[in-house]
Design an enzyme around this catalytic site. Structure first.
Site, PDB file in Angstrom:
ATOM      1  N   ALA A  60       8.980  -0.826  88.446  1.00 19.50           N
ATOM      2  CA  ALA A  60       9.763  -2.043  87.975  1.00 19.50           C
ATOM      3  C   ALA A  60      11.073  -1.774  87.895  1.00 19.50           C
ATOM      4  CB  ALA A  60       9.263  -2.371  86.477  1.00 19.50           C
ATOM      5  N   TYR A  61      12.144  -2.613  87.651  1.00 18.48           N
ATOM      6  CA  TYR A  61      13.240  -2.766  87.307  1.00 18.48           C
ATOM      7  C   TYR A  61      13.131  -3.209  85.843  1.00 18.48           C
ATOM      8  CZ  TYR A  61      18.363  -3.778  87.069  1.00 18.48           C
ATOM      9  OH  TYR A  61      19.702  -3.940  86.814  1.00 18.48           O
ATOM     10  N   TYR A 125      14.805 -10.290  83.160  1.00 22.35           N
ATOM     11  CA  TYR A 125      13.756  -9.574  83.245  1.00 22.35           C
ATOM     12  C   TYR A 125      12.479 -10.276  83.144  1.00 22.35           C
ATOM     13  CZ  TYR A 125      10.548  -5.747  81.748  1.00 22.35           C
ATOM     14  OH  TYR A 125       9.407  -5.114  81.512  1.00 22.35           O
TER      15      TYR A 125
HETATM   16  N1  LIG Z   1       9.753   0.145  79.041  1.00 22.49           N
HETATM   17  C1  LIG Z   1       9.108  -0.854  78.334  1.00 22.49           C
HETATM   18  O1  LIG Z   1       9.409  -1.142  76.997  1.00 22.49           O
HETATM   19  C2  LIG Z   1       8.176  -2.100  78.996  1.00 22.49           C
HETATM   20  C3  LIG Z   1       7.707  -2.762  78.153  1.00 22.49           C
HETATM   21  C4  LIG Z   1       6.803  -3.801  78.601  1.00 22.49           C
HETATM   22  C5  LIG Z   1       6.398  -3.610  79.897  1.00 22.49           C
HETATM   23  N2  LIG Z   1       6.784  -2.583  80.524  1.00 22.49           N
HETATM   24  C6  LIG Z   1       6.310  -2.681  81.985  1.00 22.49           C
HETATM   25  O2  LIG Z   1       5.613  -1.495  82.170  1.00 22.49           O
HETATM   26  C7  LIG Z   1       5.507  -0.831  83.659  1.00 22.49           C
HETATM   27  C8  LIG Z   1       6.019   0.493  83.242  1.00 22.49           C
HETATM   28  O3  LIG Z   1       7.090   0.593  82.626  1.00 22.49           O
HETATM   29  P1  LIG Z   1       8.049   2.021  82.621  1.00 22.49           P
HETATM   30  O4  LIG Z   1       8.762   1.886  81.019  1.00 22.49           O
HETATM   31  O5  LIG Z   1       7.113   3.024  82.945  1.00 22.49           O
HETATM   32  O6  LIG Z   1       9.267   2.012  83.560  1.00 22.49           O
HETATM   33  P2  LIG Z   1      10.075   3.127  84.070  1.00 22.49           P
HETATM   34  O7  LIG Z   1      10.004   4.305  83.275  1.00 22.49           O
HETATM   35  O8  LIG Z   1      11.611   2.356  84.078  1.00 22.49           O
HETATM   36  O9  LIG Z   1       9.625   3.459  85.131  1.00 22.49           O
HETATM   37  C9  LIG Z   1       9.746   2.366  86.526  1.00 22.49           C
HETATM   38  C10 LIG Z   1       9.822   3.323  87.990  1.00 22.49           C
HETATM   39  O10 LIG Z   1       9.712   2.343  88.805  1.00 22.49           O
HETATM   40  C11 LIG Z   1      10.845   2.974  89.849  1.00 22.49           C
HETATM   41  N3  LIG Z   1      11.282   2.203  90.805  1.00 22.49           N
HETATM   42  C12 LIG Z   1      12.466   1.200  90.493  1.00 22.49           C
HETATM   43  N4  LIG Z   1      12.747   0.506  91.419  1.00 22.49           N
HETATM   44  C13 LIG Z   1      11.736   0.814  92.335  1.00 22.49           C
HETATM   45  C14 LIG Z   1      11.422   0.293  93.641  1.00 22.49           C
HETATM   46  N5  LIG Z   1      12.213  -0.675  94.289  1.00 22.49           N
HETATM   47  N6  LIG Z   1      10.303   0.768  94.472  1.00 22.49           N
HETATM   48  C15 LIG Z   1       9.652   1.832  93.830  1.00 22.49           C
HETATM   49  N7  LIG Z   1      10.083   2.172  92.679  1.00 22.49           N
HETATM   50  C16 LIG Z   1      10.851   1.685  91.865  1.00 22.49           C
HETATM   51  C17 LIG Z   1      11.946   3.704  89.099  1.00 22.49           C
HETATM   52  O11 LIG Z   1      12.658   4.411  89.673  1.00 22.49           O
HETATM   53  P3  LIG Z   1      14.152   4.395  89.080  1.00 22.49           P
HETATM   54  O12 LIG Z   1      14.229   5.271  87.920  1.00 22.49           O
HETATM   55  O13 LIG Z   1      14.852   5.568  90.136  1.00 22.49           O
HETATM   56  O14 LIG Z   1      15.007   3.277  89.236  1.00 22.49           O
HETATM   57  C18 LIG Z   1      10.943   4.558  87.868  1.00 22.49           C
HETATM   58  O15 LIG Z   1      10.718   5.421  88.239  1.00 22.49           O
HETATM   59  C19 LIG Z   1       6.546  -1.903  84.016  1.00 22.49           C
HETATM   60  O16 LIG Z   1       6.263  -2.788  85.015  1.00 22.49           O
HETATM   61  C20 LIG Z   1       7.488  -2.479  83.091  1.00 22.49           C
HETATM   62  O17 LIG Z   1       7.864  -3.665  83.288  1.00 22.49           O
HETATM   63  C21 LIG Z   1       7.782  -1.850  80.135  1.00 22.49           C
END
Ligand SMILES: NC(=O)c1ccc[n+]([C@@H]2O[C@H](COP(=O)([O-])OP(=O)(O)OC[C@H]3O[C@@H](n4cnc5c(N)ncnc54)[C@H](OP(=O)(O)O)[C@@H]3O)[C@@H](O)[C@H]2O)c1
Length: 280
Positions: A60-61, A125
């Site tokens: 995700a972004y 977002y």
């Molecule tokens: N973090 C939060 O607080 C939170 C809260 C609620 C829900 N979520 C959801 O939970 C899920 C996991 O979140 P997370 O915190 O683990 O996210 P994260 O740490 O930001 O990891 C997302 C990964 O996706 C990669 N990515 C970005 N653009 C991509 C693309 N076009 N193709 C393939 N990979 C790509 C990123 O690479 P780069 O780092 O190189 O961009 C990163 O490795 C997501 O769906 C997010 O929306 C997160």
């Protein structure tokens, strides 16, 4: 042996899945730059070659602030990327697990949101994640959409930011009027591991138990880490940001409960273990 394709494998959730799922499954761990989910061809090729039983979209972004300045880039990853995976899933008959967010709600009600409550995202977002949900629901039959909140694990997150600030300053000011639930990526991954074997398709809220403000969260982080950093509470309007966040986005994990899964442990318990285990 089940074959599972994980996108965003270098992110917080992706790393937790890698650690937890281990050798019991055949995992294909994908991330940028090799596999960009904004490319339908890349998604199709990966799915055709690996033939997964399950796809977990942890890509995700996720930069909520920067998202306000580049909506097309956000929608390309969060909505078009999810659309591509949904199309590839339908062609291959794999199950799809997609992660969504509490930021699809506006947080104006002040009580926990159930899966059946109407979303009303206030940020780019949040809008992109809601649209990802709609696209998947339109295309797939065998999907799980799992909404979580305030995620932390092996990656950039609030806990690591607070502990870094504690090294640099004796006092921090933290927003004390936004309520939500911190969720440990390892606990979310453990829930996905159970859910993916079922046929209980649909939308789930999955967070650690309980709720707090960012201020409470910061205080608990410092207490767990044995830091004496002072925390000053401030109101949302005193901390100017571009993206509007919900003031109250606690998620009632109703479907998880009703489907007989054990609730995730309290956010305080999960946080203590995360800090004890070196922020992994
Ligand atoms: N973090 C939060 O607080 C939170 C809260 C609620 C829900 N979520 C959801 O939970 C899920 C996991 O979140 P997370 O915190 O683990 O996210 P994260 O740490 O930001 O990891 C997302 C990964 O996706 C990669 N990515 C970005 N653009 C991509 C693309 N076009 N193709 C393939 N990979 C790509 C990123 O690479 P780069 O780092 O190189 O961009 C990163 O490795 C997501 O769906 C997010 O929306 C997160």
């Amino acid at each position: 042996m089940h074959k599972i394709l994980v996108t965003g494998a270098n992110g917080q959730l992706g790393r937790a899945i890698k650690r937890l799922f281990g050798e019991k499954y055949s995992l294909l761990l994908c991330d940028l730059p090799e596999m960009d989910i904004t490319s339908l061809t890349a998604c199709r090729n990966a799915v055709r070659e690996f033939q997964p039983d399950i796809i977990i979209n942890a890509a995700a972004y996720t930069n909520v602030e920067r998202a306000e300045d580049e909506p097309d880039a956000v929608f390309a990853v969060n909505a078009v990327g999810a659309h591509n995976l949904a199309l590839a899933c339908r062609e291959s008959d794999a199950k799809l697990i997609h992660i969504s967010t509490d930021y699809i709600f506006d947080g104006s009600r002040g009580t926990p949101y159930g899966e059946y409550d109407s979303p009303n995202p206030m940020s780019i977002y949040g809008k992109s994640k809601l649209w990802s949900e709609n696209l998947i629901r339109d295309i797939c039959d065998r999907f799980f959409i799992v909404r979580t909140s305030w995620l932390y694990g092996d990656g950039h997150n609030f806990v690591r930011t607070m502990l870094r600030l504690a090294e640099e300053r004796s006092e921090v000011t933290i927003v004390a009027d936004q309520h939500g639930t911190p969720t440990y990526a390892g606990d979310l991954a453990a829930f996905l591991k159970q859910l993916m074997h079922t046929e209980y398709y649909g939308i789930y809220h999955a967070t650690n138990a309980g709720s707090c403000t960012w201020y409470d969260f910061a205080c608990q982080i410092f207490a767990c880490a044995g830091r004496t950093t002072a925390v000053q509470p401030i109101k949302t309007e005193a901390y100017p940001v571009k993206a509007r966040r919900p003031l109250y986005s606690v998620l009632d994990n109703k479907m998880l409960r009703l489907r007989g899964f054990a609730p995730l442990r309290s956010w305080q318990e999960a946080l203590a273990e995360y800090i004890k285990n070196g922020l992994k």
